[in-house]
Enzyme design. Structure first.
Site, PDB file in Angstrom:
ATOM      1  N   SER A 255       0.850  -1.192   0.000  1.00 35.28           N
ATOM      2  CA  SER A 255       0.000   0.000   0.000  1.00 35.28           C
ATOM      3  C   SER A 255       0.883   1.238   0.000  1.00 35.28           C
ATOM      4  O   SER A 255       2.110   1.143   0.081  1.00 35.28           O
ATOM      5  CB  SER A 255      -0.886   0.006   1.252  1.00 35.28           C
ATOM      6  OG  SER A 255      -0.078   0.289   2.386  1.00 35.28           O
ATOM      7  N   LYS A 256       0.221   2.382  -0.060  1.00 38.06           N
ATOM      8  CA  LYS A 256       0.944   3.667  -0.093  1.00 38.06           C
ATOM      9  C   LYS A 256       1.934   3.791   1.058  1.00 38.06           C
ATOM     10  O   LYS A 256       2.947   4.465   0.945  1.00 38.06           O
ATOM     11  CB  LYS A 256      -0.057   4.822   0.000  1.00 38.06           C
ATOM     12  CG  LYS A 256      -0.843   4.994  -1.283  1.00 38.06           C
ATOM     13  CD  LYS A 256      -1.740   6.227  -1.204  1.00 38.06           C
ATOM     14  CE  LYS A 256      -2.612   6.275  -2.443  1.00 38.06           C
ATOM     15  NZ  LYS A 256      -4.022   6.451  -2.130  1.00 38.06           N
ATOM     16  N   ARG A 257       1.580   3.154   2.149  1.00 44.11           N
ATOM     17  CA  ARG A 257       2.439   3.169   3.328  1.00 44.11           C
ATOM     18  C   ARG A 257       3.855   2.712   3.002  1.00 44.11           C
ATOM     19  O   ARG A 257       4.820   3.126   3.622  1.00 44.11           O
ATOM     20  CB  ARG A 257       1.825   2.181   4.331  1.00 44.11           C
ATOM     21  CG  ARG A 257       1.941   2.475   5.755  1.00 44.11           C
ATOM     22  CD  ARG A 257       0.927   1.652   6.553  1.00 44.11           C
ATOM     23  NE  ARG A 257       0.749   0.290   6.087  1.00 44.11           N
ATOM     24  CZ  ARG A 257       1.609  -0.701   6.301  1.00 44.11           C
ATOM     25  NH1 ARG A 257       2.728  -0.481   6.950  1.00 44.11           N
ATOM     26  NH2 ARG A 257       1.339  -1.915   5.860  1.00 44.11           N
ATOM     27  N   GLY A 259       5.484   3.253   0.281  1.00 41.66           N
ATOM     28  CA  GLY A 259       6.183   4.152  -0.658  1.00 41.66           C
ATOM     29  C   GLY A 259       5.423   4.213  -1.964  1.00 41.66           C
ATOM     30  O   GLY A 259       4.201   4.079  -1.979  1.00 41.66           O
TER      31      GLY A 259
END
Ligand code: GLU
Length: 504
Positions: A255-257, A259
């Site tokens: 996920s965006k977490r 990067g």
């Protein structure tokens, strides 16, 4: 023996956000399979979620796919025999099939309100039973149900799940069976008249003559419903290949977490499309034999096979992607790399917009010098520091420079070197610089690291880096060009260093 039908696959993104790596891998595997089998690659836009779908995402999706080189043979922009290719343009088709299913007794009208359904669900939870629809409206008299709908009562349409286990073949997972008791009669058209994904996807795949459905395994649990729909509609069931989930390095769903996860982000970071394609191909697939890591698209087309796709989750390894990108950057066409690199240097105001021929040539050499030291083009401005941001104080005080600078040999080399630079009236060429180093060598009796490292620290701030033959001409020419940020000449560097050294 009958010839097997031509392979037809599809990539069916929903335009609700940016194209991320998971979907990109799905698009890639479809493309590889279609190209290898000389089949058709179809692009279909699944925009039935009106709230979340946006035209700009569709435009960006198409742009991203083009950038990656994943072309399609039929799609919303180019039409084809089985169009339209955007679900919002196919509503009439969906309505027709749904009514036919009701007439044939394979689907029924459902008048249950959301509140009733929620009550049923809560009860199932309390009783630890399966949370599936009770089938209450299945038992309504069809004529009575139609009458209620005609009189304006809101009704969804549900498919009758057959009372036998549902099987399908998945190329990645083998035979898959779902017990029918675990599958709810799915809503195929909402009471608002909006058809739902599980239903439209089947109508479209069947009408578009899709032979292989290759997609993410988040759709695995939808597949029994879809298989039941194929059977109810009398369509042949395609082959399936569900691709495993992509996890981040911490084994949590990517996920965006973690990067960057979208194609647009990687492009902005200066990742080349061929590197991303190469990397994504190896995410859950490996060629037979060997441990080769770099593949051109043509090689991937030749080697690819769905049978070798693994069902276990794939871990997204950012470092490996960047490593591959570095290999591709090194071997990419020089003019292409320069054109791609310039915007990063301009954005950091190291280069200006207007450049004359001399400046362009200089910029090209600068990029040649720096590219071998980066994994991604967005790292270029930092790498350019040795040219643009010479910092004598930092050079003098850097932890790993200190021992050298404080050694007896280091001190001798630096003072002999500085003395000669000061006495040279003109700028330096690679040759005249080399001549000076030779004199310093003779005078101090040093050689190798002892000789070169202190000089390199004085010139670039670091004891390691590219050859003087390339750095010196770049620095000297750069110092005479009207660049947005002044490049210090060799003489200026030495003077600044001496001052900082004396004060340290
Ligand atoms: N629109 C669906 C998605 O983006 C496609 C599912 C499918 O390939 O069947 O997840």
């Amino acid at each position: 023996m009958a010839a097997s039908p031509k392979v037809r696959v599809r990539f069916a993104p929903s335009p609700t956000g940016l194209l991320h790596v998971g979907n990109t891998r799905t698009a890639l595997f479809n493309w590889l399979f279609a190209r290898q089998k000389k089949g058709a690659n179809v692009l279909r836009i699944e925009d039935t979620d009106v709230e979340r779908s946006e035209a700009r995402f569709e435009t960006q999706l198409l742009d991203d796919l083009r950038w990656l080189g994943l072309d399609w043979d039929e799609g919303p922009d180019k039409g084809g025999e089985y169009g339209p290719y955007r679900q919002s343009d196919r509503m009439e088709i969906y309505r027709g099939y749904a009514e036919r299913l009701i007439e044939e007794g394979k689907a029924y009208l459902c008048f249950c309100t959301p509140e009733e359904l929620e009550r049923e669900r809560q009860q199932a939870i309390a009783e630890h039973g399966p949370q599936i629809y009770s089938g209450k409206c299945r038992r309504l008299d069809p004529a009575e149900a139609r009458r209620r709908r005609t009189q304006g009562e809101a009704a969804a349409i549900r498919l009758k799940i057959p009372e036998h286990p549902i099987h399908f073949h998945d190329i990645v997972r083998g035979e898959v069976t779902f017990e029918h008791e675990s599958v709810s009669d799915p809503i195929i058209v909402r009471s608002s008249g909006m058809p739902v994904y599980n239903y439209v996807v089947v109508v479209d795949d069947a009408e578009m003559k899709i032979t292989h459905v290759i997609r993410g395994d988040d759709h695995l649990s939808n597949t029994p419903k879809q298989v039941a729909l194929y059977e109810a509609l009398g369509f042949p069931v395609p082959e399936f290949a569900h691709l495993s989930t992509i996890l981040g390095p911490d084994r949590e769903r990517l996920s965006k977490r973690h990067g960057a996860t979208s194609v647009a982000q990687f492009r902005d970071m200066g990742v080349l499309p061929e590197a991303l394609v190469n990397y994504l191909a190896l995410l859950g697939w490996a060629p037979s034999g060997g441990t080769r890591e770099t593949f051109t698209p043509q090689e991937l087309i030749r080697e690819f096979s769905l049978e070798r796709v693994t069902p276990s989750p794939a871990i997204f390894d950012f470092e490996k992607l960047y490593w591959l990108n570095r290999q591709y950057l090194k071997s990419a066409d020089r003019q292409r790399v320069i054109a791609l690199a310039l915007p990063y240097l301009r954005k950091a105001t190291l280069l200006g917009e207007d450049m004359d021929a001399e400046m362009q040539q200089w910029a090209g050499k600068l990029i040649d010098l720096l590219v071998p030291y980066v994994d991604r083009l967005d790292q270029l401005p930092d790498r350019a520091a040795m040219i643009f941001r010479y910092d004598a104080v930092a050079a003098v005080s850097a932890e790993d420079n200190r021992p050298l600078l404080e050694s007896e040999a280091g001190g001798k080399v630096i003072s002999a070197f500085a003395k000669r630079v000061a006495s040279q009236s003109d700028g330096f060429s690679a040759e005249s610089f080399k001549a000076i180093i030779n004199e310093v060598k003779a005078e101090t009796g040093t050689k190798g690291k002892e000789l070169f490292h202190p000089i390199r620290i004085v010139i670039t701030g670091s004891h390691s880096g590219p050859d003087f033959d390339r750095v010196i001409p770049l620095i000297e020419t750069g110092s005479r060009l009207p660049l947005p940020q002044h490049v210090l000449s060799v003489r200026e560097r030495v003077a600044a260093f001496e001052q900082a050294f004396a004060q340290s």
